[in-house]
Design a protein around this motif. Structure first.
Motif, PDB file in Angstrom:
ATOM      1  N   ALA A 173       0.830  -1.206   0.000  1.00  0.00           N
ATOM      2  CA  ALA A 173       0.000   0.000   0.000  1.00  0.00           C
ATOM      3  C   ALA A 173       0.864   1.256   0.000  1.00  0.00           C
ATOM      4  N   LEU A 174       1.934   1.253   0.791  1.00  0.00           N
ATOM      5  CA  LEU A 174       2.821   2.419   0.842  1.00  0.00           C
ATOM      6  C   LEU A 174       3.559   2.605  -0.477  1.00  0.00           C
ATOM      7  N   ILE A 175       3.992   1.506  -1.086  1.00  0.00           N
ATOM      8  CA  ILE A 175       4.663   1.610  -2.386  1.00  0.00           C
ATOM      9  C   ILE A 175       3.695   2.140  -3.436  1.00  0.00           C
ATOM     10  N   THR A 176       2.457   1.660  -3.420  1.00  0.00           N
ATOM     11  CA  THR A 176       1.446   2.139  -4.366  1.00  0.00           C
ATOM     12  C   THR A 176       1.224   3.636  -4.206  1.00  0.00           C
ATOM     13  N   ALA A 177       1.127   4.097  -2.952  1.00  0.00           N
ATOM     14  CA  ALA A 177       0.963   5.531  -2.700  1.00  0.00           C
ATOM     15  C   ALA A 177       2.180   6.313  -3.183  1.00  0.00           C
ATOM     16  N   ALA A 178       3.378   5.774  -2.963  1.00  0.00           N
ATOM     17  CA  ALA A 178       4.599   6.454  -3.395  1.00  0.00           C
ATOM     18  C   ALA A 178       4.684   6.534  -4.915  1.00  0.00           C
ATOM     19  N   VAL A 179       4.266   5.476  -5.607  1.00  0.00           N
ATOM     20  CA  VAL A 179       4.251   5.499  -7.072  1.00  0.00           C
ATOM     21  C   VAL A 179       3.283   6.573  -7.560  1.00  0.00           C
ATOM     22  N   GLY A 180       2.109   6.656  -6.918  1.00  0.00           N
ATOM     23  CA  GLY A 180       1.148   7.696  -7.277  1.00  0.00           C
ATOM     24  C   GLY A 180       1.718   9.082  -7.055  1.00  0.00           C
ATOM     25  N   ALA A 181       2.407   9.287  -5.929  1.00  0.00           N
ATOM     26  CA  ALA A 181       3.011  10.591  -5.647  1.00  0.00           C
ATOM     27  C   ALA A 181       4.067  10.943  -6.689  1.00  0.00           C
ATOM     28  N   ALA A 182       4.855   9.949  -7.113  1.00  0.00           N
ATOM     29  CA  ALA A 182       5.872  10.192  -8.142  1.00  0.00           C
ATOM     30  C   ALA A 182       5.230  10.612  -9.462  1.00  0.00           C
ATOM     31  N   MET A 183       4.092  10.031  -9.775  1.00  0.00           N
ATOM     32  CA  MET A 183       3.392  10.400 -11.000  1.00  0.00           C
ATOM     33  C   MET A 183       2.892  11.840 -10.937  1.00  0.00           C
ATOM     34  N   PHE A 184       2.372  12.245  -9.783  1.00  0.00           N
ATOM     35  CA  PHE A 184       1.924  13.629  -9.608  1.00  0.00           C
ATOM     36  C   PHE A 184       3.103  14.590  -9.779  1.00  0.00           C
ATOM     37  N   TRP A 185       4.245  14.236  -9.183  1.00  0.00           N
ATOM     38  CA  TRP A 185       5.435  15.081  -9.275  1.00  0.00           C
ATOM     39  C   TRP A 185       5.908  15.184 -10.722  1.00  0.00           C
ATOM     40  N   ALA A 186       5.967  14.050 -11.420  1.00  0.00           N
ATOM     41  CA  ALA A 186       6.423  14.051 -12.806  1.00  0.00           C
ATOM     42  C   ALA A 186       5.474  14.829 -13.712  1.00  0.00           C
ATOM     43  N   ALA A 187       4.190  14.851 -13.366  1.00  0.00           N
ATOM     44  CA  ALA A 187       3.213  15.585 -14.172  1.00  0.00           C
ATOM     45  C   ALA A 187       3.318  17.094 -13.981  1.00  0.00           C
ATOM     46  N   GLY A 188       4.009  17.531 -12.928  1.00  0.00           N
ATOM     47  CA  GLY A 188       4.215  18.959 -12.714  1.00  0.00           C
ATOM     48  C   GLY A 188       3.414  19.569 -11.587  1.00  0.00           C
ATOM     49  N   VAL A 189       2.870  18.744 -10.695  1.00  0.00           N
ATOM     50  CA  VAL A 189       2.142  19.283  -9.533  1.00  0.00           C
ATOM     51  C   VAL A 189       3.124  20.044  -8.647  1.00  0.00           C
ATOM     52  N   ARG A 190       2.728  21.224  -8.169  1.00  0.00           N
ATOM     53  CA  ARG A 190       3.623  22.109  -7.427  1.00  0.00           C
ATOM     54  C   ARG A 190       4.067  21.487  -6.109  1.00  0.00           C
ATOM     55  N   TRP A 191       5.300  21.816  -5.700  1.00  0.00           N
ATOM     56  CA  TRP A 191       5.912  21.214  -4.522  1.00  0.00           C
ATOM     57  C   TRP A 191       5.161  21.548  -3.244  1.00  0.00           C
ATOM     58  N   TRP A 192       4.541  22.734  -3.181  1.00  0.00           N
ATOM     59  CA  TRP A 192       3.897  23.136  -1.929  1.00  0.00           C
ATOM     60  C   TRP A 192       2.672  22.265  -1.627  1.00  0.00           C
ATOM     61  N   LYS A 193       2.085  21.676  -2.666  1.00  0.00           N
ATOM     62  CA  LYS A 193       0.960  20.770  -2.435  1.00  0.00           C
ATOM     63  C   LYS A 193       1.445  19.470  -1.784  1.00  0.00           C
ATOM     64  N   PHE A 194       2.635  19.011  -2.195  1.00  0.00           N
ATOM     65  CA  PHE A 194       3.219  17.839  -1.537  1.00  0.00           C
ATOM     66  C   PHE A 194       3.562  18.159  -0.088  1.00  0.00           C
ATOM     67  N   ALA A 195       4.071  19.377   0.142  1.00  0.00           N
ATOM     68  CA  ALA A 195       4.411  19.779   1.507  1.00  0.00           C
ATOM     69  C   ALA A 195       3.173  19.793   2.395  1.00  0.00           C
ATOM     70  N   GLY A 196       2.057  20.268   1.839  1.00  0.00           N
ATOM     71  CA  GLY A 196       0.816  20.286   2.615  1.00  0.00           C
ATOM     72  C   GLY A 196       0.332  18.893   2.950  1.00  0.00           C
ATOM     73  N   ILE A 197       0.397  17.985   1.966  1.00  0.00           N
ATOM     74  CA  ILE A 197      -0.019  16.596   2.201  1.00  0.00           C
ATOM     75  C   ILE A 197       0.909  15.933   3.214  1.00  0.00           C
ATOM     76  N   GLY A 198       2.226  16.244   3.110  1.00  0.00           N
ATOM     77  CA  GLY A 198       3.186  15.688   4.066  1.00  0.00           C
ATOM     78  C   GLY A 198       2.897  16.138   5.485  1.00  0.00           C
TER      79      GLY A 198
END
Length: 381
Positions: A173-198
């Motif tokens: 489950a954690l690997i699946t979530a990490a793969v999804g996060a990598a896809m969002f990052w590669a697509a160009g989602v802004r870093w501050w959105k990852f910071a908020g989720i973190g």
């Protein structure tokens, strides 16, 4: 009419030959080399008897190789067209596991397909990459910056993660979530959105810990202090570290590993296969194996850089990240760097589902490489 059909058949044959010529056969040989390391390690895990693990490994890899090459010849635009169908099929299999899955070692993760047991959570990581790639590949920067545009793909990640957690299978489950996060990052989602989720994830961590199963909490406690329960929860990682250290520089030799062959080392054919390689072939063998695995990851990102369309770039990044996480989590687990979890070493560990899904992923990767110049349609405004 007959003449036209013959011409069409000849053109199709020429097209297939041209695609076969474009396949990077050096990469295929690299995969064969990694699988060969797995064969030798599993032959040792079976005490030299190929019928125990190694022969099945070779058959599975051979079948996976045929599947990989078959997928590589499929036009990337056809793959894109059916990406969400594949994703929905993966979700359906996860639901089927919860309803009618086979229980093993306290978890309900498999479904019986004739004589074969399939673990849909492994397949889900591949089809998740496909689905997210299909969603993001023609999106403009403006659309990606719109939070409402990100809700559907976020749900596409959370739904399978939740279903996998229900099995329970925290590591996958954690690997699946990490793969999804990598896809969002590669697509160009802004870093501050990852910071908020973190930040939200960090705040929820204590509540998440309380909701874990007893054995999952024990793994975290054991990771922090393995010696606190050396004959119980800490046994696996202690024996793994002993085997890693006892191999030295060159190892004890094939079939000479005491920790593995005296059955001190648990799950030596699956989760702890890397430890067995290190014990019998030493630091040199372990680093050689790691180097080959990282070359596979590097090729995935090379495909991403060479692709002229966003679909191929995102697909290659997602598949490369998935493979890297397989390797990282398994090696970090057996070396005591992270808590122990049931994650195999791809193309090396014994297991059919992981082998088949990894080879399917490489088939998609090769299709992206072969069709790297394909026209994928205009960008969505």
């Amino acid at each position: 009419m007959i003449f036209e059909r013959r011409l069409l058949a000849r053109d199709r044959g020429a097209g297939i030959l041209e695609k076969l010529w474009q396949i990077p056969w050096t990469f295929v040989l690299l995969l064969c080399g990694v699988a060969a390391i797995g064969y030798v390690a599993l032959l040792s895990a079976g005490s030299g008897n190929p019928d125990t693990y190694a022969q099945k490994h070779a058959i599975r890899f051979g079948f996976g190789l045929v599947v990989m090459l078959g997928i590589a010849l499929v036009d990337i635009r056809v793959i894109a067209r059916f990406a969400w169908v594949a994703y929905l099929g993966g979700i359906g299999l996860l639901v089927l596991v919860l309803l009618h899955g086979t229980v093993g070692k306290g978890a309900q993760r498999w479904i019986d397909v004739g004589p074969v047991q399939l673990q849909p959570s492994e397949l889900m990581k591949i089809v998740l990459v496909l689905g997210l790639t299909a969603w993001f590949h023609r999106a403009s920067w403006q659309r990606i910056g719109n939070p409402l545009f990100l809700i559907p793909p976020a749900l596409a990640v959370l739904v399978p993660v939740g279903l996998i957690l229900k099995q329970p299978n925290l590591g996958t489950a954690l690997i699946t979530a990490a793969v999804g996060a990598a896809m969002f990052w590669a697509a160009g989602v802004r870093w501050w959105k990852f910071a908020g989720i973190g930040a939200i994830a960090a705040a929820a961590a204590p509540f998440a810990y309380d909701s874990l199963h007893d054995y999952q909490r024990a793994r975290i406690t054991t990771f922090l202090d393995p010696e606190s329960d050396p004959l119980g929860a800490g046994y696996n990682i202690i024996q793994s570290k002993i085997a890693l250290g006892s191999g030295g520089l060159w190892g004890k030799g094939f079939l000479q590993g005491t920790q593995g062959h005296l059955n001190f080392l648990p799950e030596k054919q699956t989760d702890f296969i890397f430890t067995m390689i290190a014990e019998e072939f030493g630091l040199v063998g372990a680093l050689t194996t790691l180097g080959m695995l990282l070359l596979v990851v590097a090729f995935c990102y090379v495909v991403a850089f060479r692709s002229r369309h966003q679909f191929g770039r995102l697909l290659a990044v997602g598949l490369g990240t998935n493979y890297f996480l397989y390797v990282f989590v398994n090696v970090a687990m057996v070396t005591g760097s992270i808590p122990v979890g049931g994650v195999p070493l791809p193309l090396i560990s014994h297991g059919g589902s992981a082998m088949l899904t990894v080879m399917m992923g490489f088939g998609l990767l090769l299709s992206a490489h072969v069709h790297r110049d394909a026209e994928m349609g205009p960008m969505r405004e």
